[in-house]
Write a protein that holds these residues in place. Structure first.
Motif, PDB file in Angstrom:
ATOM      1  N   GLU A  53      14.019  51.167 -30.007  1.00  0.00           N
ATOM      2  CA  GLU A  53      13.763  51.935 -28.792  1.00  0.00           C
ATOM      3  C   GLU A  53      12.942  51.075 -27.845  1.00  0.00           C
ATOM      4  N   VAL A  54      13.329  51.066 -26.567  1.00  0.00           N
ATOM      5  CA  VAL A  54      12.583  50.315 -25.564  1.00  0.00           C
ATOM      6  C   VAL A  54      11.323  51.099 -25.228  1.00  0.00           C
ATOM      7  N   ILE A  55      10.163  50.446 -25.442  1.00  0.00           N
ATOM      8  CA  ILE A  55       8.879  51.097 -25.164  1.00  0.00           C
ATOM      9  C   ILE A  55       8.087  50.370 -24.080  1.00  0.00           C
ATOM     10  N   GLY A  56       8.614  49.222 -23.620  1.00  0.00           N
ATOM     11  CA  GLY A  56       7.947  48.469 -22.567  1.00  0.00           C
ATOM     12  C   GLY A  56       8.929  47.535 -21.897  1.00  0.00           C
ATOM     13  N   MET A  57       8.606  47.129 -20.666  1.00  0.00           N
ATOM     14  CA  MET A  57       9.509  46.235 -19.931  1.00  0.00           C
ATOM     15  C   MET A  57       8.765  45.569 -18.789  1.00  0.00           C
ATOM     16  N   GLY A  58       9.371  44.515 -18.286  1.00  0.00           N
ATOM     17  CA  GLY A  58       8.895  43.826 -17.096  1.00  0.00           C
ATOM     18  C   GLY A  58       9.961  42.844 -16.676  1.00  0.00           C
ATOM     19  N   ARG A  59      10.059  42.572 -15.378  1.00  0.00           N
ATOM     20  CA  ARG A  59      11.081  41.637 -14.924  1.00  0.00           C
ATOM     21  C   ARG A  59      10.648  40.912 -13.664  1.00  0.00           C
ATOM     22  N   ILE A  60      11.396  39.867 -13.362  1.00  0.00           N
ATOM     23  CA  ILE A  60      11.178  39.053 -12.170  1.00  0.00           C
ATOM     24  C   ILE A  60      12.452  39.090 -11.356  1.00  0.00           C
ATOM     25  N   ILE A  61      12.287  39.329 -10.063  1.00  0.00           N
ATOM     26  CA  ILE A  61      13.403  39.278  -9.127  1.00  0.00           C
ATOM     27  C   ILE A  61      13.051  38.262  -8.052  1.00  0.00           C
ATOM     28  N   GLY A  62      14.020  37.841  -7.272  1.00  0.00           N
ATOM     29  CA  GLY A  62      13.738  36.917  -6.189  1.00  0.00           C
ATOM     30  C   GLY A  62      14.923  36.058  -5.858  1.00  0.00           C
ATOM     31  N   ASP A  63      14.659  35.022  -5.053  1.00  0.00           N
ATOM     32  CA  ASP A  63      15.747  34.150  -4.611  1.00  0.00           C
ATOM     33  C   ASP A  63      15.934  32.922  -5.502  1.00  0.00           C
ATOM     34  N   GLY A  64      15.107  32.786  -6.514  1.00  0.00           N
ATOM     35  CA  GLY A  64      15.256  31.687  -7.460  1.00  0.00           C
ATOM     36  C   GLY A  64      14.719  30.360  -6.970  1.00  0.00           C
ATOM     37  N   GLY A  65      14.072  30.339  -5.816  1.00  0.00           N
ATOM     38  CA  GLY A  65      13.536  29.097  -5.283  1.00  0.00           C
ATOM     39  C   GLY A  65      12.192  29.273  -4.601  1.00  0.00           C
ATOM     40  N   CYS A  66      12.201  30.004  -3.510  1.00  0.00           N
ATOM     41  CA  CYS A  66      10.988  30.154  -2.699  1.00  0.00           C
ATOM     42  C   CYS A  66      10.163  31.382  -3.055  1.00  0.00           C
ATOM     43  N   PHE A  67      10.818  32.475  -3.413  1.00  0.00           N
ATOM     44  CA  PHE A  67      10.119  33.739  -3.562  1.00  0.00           C
ATOM     45  C   PHE A  67      10.504  34.448  -4.855  1.00  0.00           C
ATOM     46  N   TYR A  68       9.482  34.955  -5.539  1.00  0.00           N
ATOM     47  CA  TYR A  68       9.648  35.702  -6.778  1.00  0.00           C
ATOM     48  C   TYR A  68       8.750  36.936  -6.703  1.00  0.00           C
ATOM     49  N   THR A  69       9.213  38.029  -7.266  1.00  0.00           N
ATOM     50  CA  THR A  69       8.412  39.241  -7.328  1.00  0.00           C
ATOM     51  C   THR A  69       8.439  39.787  -8.750  1.00  0.00           C
ATOM     52  N   VAL A  70       7.261  40.057  -9.280  1.00  0.00           N
ATOM     53  CA  VAL A  70       7.123  40.665 -10.589  1.00  0.00           C
ATOM     54  C   VAL A  70       7.208  42.178 -10.385  1.00  0.00           C
ATOM     55  N   VAL A  71       8.132  42.823 -11.093  1.00  0.00           N
ATOM     56  CA  VAL A  71       8.358  44.259 -10.909  1.00  0.00           C
ATOM     57  C   VAL A  71       8.566  44.955 -12.248  1.00  0.00           C
ATOM     58  N   ASP A  72       8.539  46.257 -12.198  1.00  0.00           N
ATOM     59  CA  ASP A  72       8.912  47.111 -13.321  1.00  0.00           C
ATOM     60  C   ASP A  72       8.105  46.868 -14.593  1.00  0.00           C
ATOM     61  N   ILE A  73       6.820  46.563 -14.445  1.00  0.00           N
ATOM     62  CA  ILE A  73       5.954  46.453 -15.617  1.00  0.00           C
ATOM     63  C   ILE A  73       5.646  47.885 -16.052  1.00  0.00           C
ATOM     64  N   ALA A  74       6.116  48.252 -17.223  1.00  0.00           N
ATOM     65  CA  ALA A  74       5.912  49.617 -17.705  1.00  0.00           C
ATOM     66  C   ALA A  74       5.795  49.618 -19.224  1.00  0.00           C
ATOM     67  N   VAL A  75       4.910  50.465 -19.717  1.00  0.00           N
ATOM     68  CA  VAL A  75       4.745  50.690 -21.150  1.00  0.00           C
ATOM     69  C   VAL A  75       4.710  52.202 -21.351  1.00  0.00           C
ATOM     70  N   ALA A  76       5.478  52.693 -22.308  1.00  0.00           N
ATOM     71  CA  ALA A  76       5.494  54.129 -22.607  1.00  0.00           C
ATOM     72  C   ALA A  76       4.067  54.606 -22.894  1.00  0.00           C
ATOM     73  N   PRO A  77       3.705  55.784 -22.403  1.00  0.00           N
ATOM     74  CA  PRO A  77       2.330  56.273 -22.545  1.00  0.00           C
ATOM     75  C   PRO A  77       1.760  56.216 -23.962  1.00  0.00           C
ATOM     76  N   ALA A  78       2.555  56.496 -24.970  1.00  0.00           N
ATOM     77  CA  ALA A  78       2.050  56.495 -26.349  1.00  0.00           C
ATOM     78  C   ALA A  78       1.619  55.107 -26.813  1.00  0.00           C
ATOM     79  N   TYR A  79       2.017  54.064 -26.081  1.00  0.00           N
ATOM     80  CA  TYR A  79       1.720  52.690 -26.483  1.00  0.00           C
ATOM     81  C   TYR A  79       0.772  51.977 -25.514  1.00  0.00           C
ATOM     82  N   GLN A  80       0.313  52.686 -24.506  1.00  0.00           N
ATOM     83  CA  GLN A  80      -0.579  52.077 -23.527  1.00  0.00           C
ATOM     84  C   GLN A  80      -1.954  51.829 -24.131  1.00  0.00           C
ATOM     85  N   GLY A  81      -2.669  50.871 -23.558  1.00  0.00           N
ATOM     86  CA  GLY A  81      -4.021  50.568 -24.007  1.00  0.00           C
ATOM     87  C   GLY A  81      -4.073  49.699 -25.254  1.00  0.00           C
ATOM     88  N   ARG A  82      -2.969  49.048 -25.590  1.00  0.00           N
ATOM     89  CA  ARG A  82      -2.891  48.211 -26.790  1.00  0.00           C
ATOM     90  C   ARG A  82      -2.622  46.743 -26.477  1.00  0.00           C
TER      91      ARG A  82
END
Length: 143
Positions: A53-82
């Motif tokens: 089961e997926v309980i956490g995630m994170g990803r990078i989007i962007g143009d692959g050269g000049c600009f990158y954005t870190v997005v969608d950092i998430a951890v299911a509440p039952a697993y937060q704080g660890r």
């Protein structure tokens, strides 16, 4: 629930798991259609899984050269704080340092206290010199 049973995999969740985890983590909802269109454009992403089961995630989007954005950092509440957010960020940061050009501009939007975690990776607040601005595309009402 020992931490050793939580695996970090270098693969971002599918659209269904993505939408579910965003909702669980209290993030703004995304439609399944939007997720199906957007997720294939991920430059790099990771998932934390426990018992398949997926309980956490994170990803990078962007143009692959000049600009990158870190997005969608998430951890299911039952697993937060660890320290799982840090585990996700370690993987994303390592990928950026190995793949992004030295002049690349990397951004993210830090919600609440998460800014303290991101500061450990070199992210700094830019206000008042620059501020995050956003809007959500939605049907507009007539003026």
């Amino acid at each position: 629930m020992a931490e050793e049973h939580i695996q970090l995999v270098e693969h971002f969740p599918d659209a269904d798991a993505y939408c579910r985890l965003r909702a669980q983590a209290g993030m703004s909802p995304k439609t399944l259609e939007a997720a199906r269109k957007g997720l294939p454009n991920t430059l790099y992403g990771v998932s934390l899984t426990r018992d398949n089961e997926v309980i956490g995630m994170g990803r990078i989007i962007g143009d692959g050269g000049c600009f990158y954005t870190v997005v969608d950092i998430a951890v299911a509440p039952a697993y937060q704080g660890r320290g799982l957010g840090k585990r996700i960020m370690n993987a994303l940061d390592a990928w950026l340092r190995q793949n992004a050009e030295p002049s690349a501009y990397v951004t993210l939007v830090a919600d609440g206290e998460a800014r303290h975690l991101y500061a450990k990776y070199g992210f700094v607040e830019t206000a008042p010199a620059s501020v995050n601005m956003e809007y959500i595309v939605a049907p507009r009402l007539p003026d």
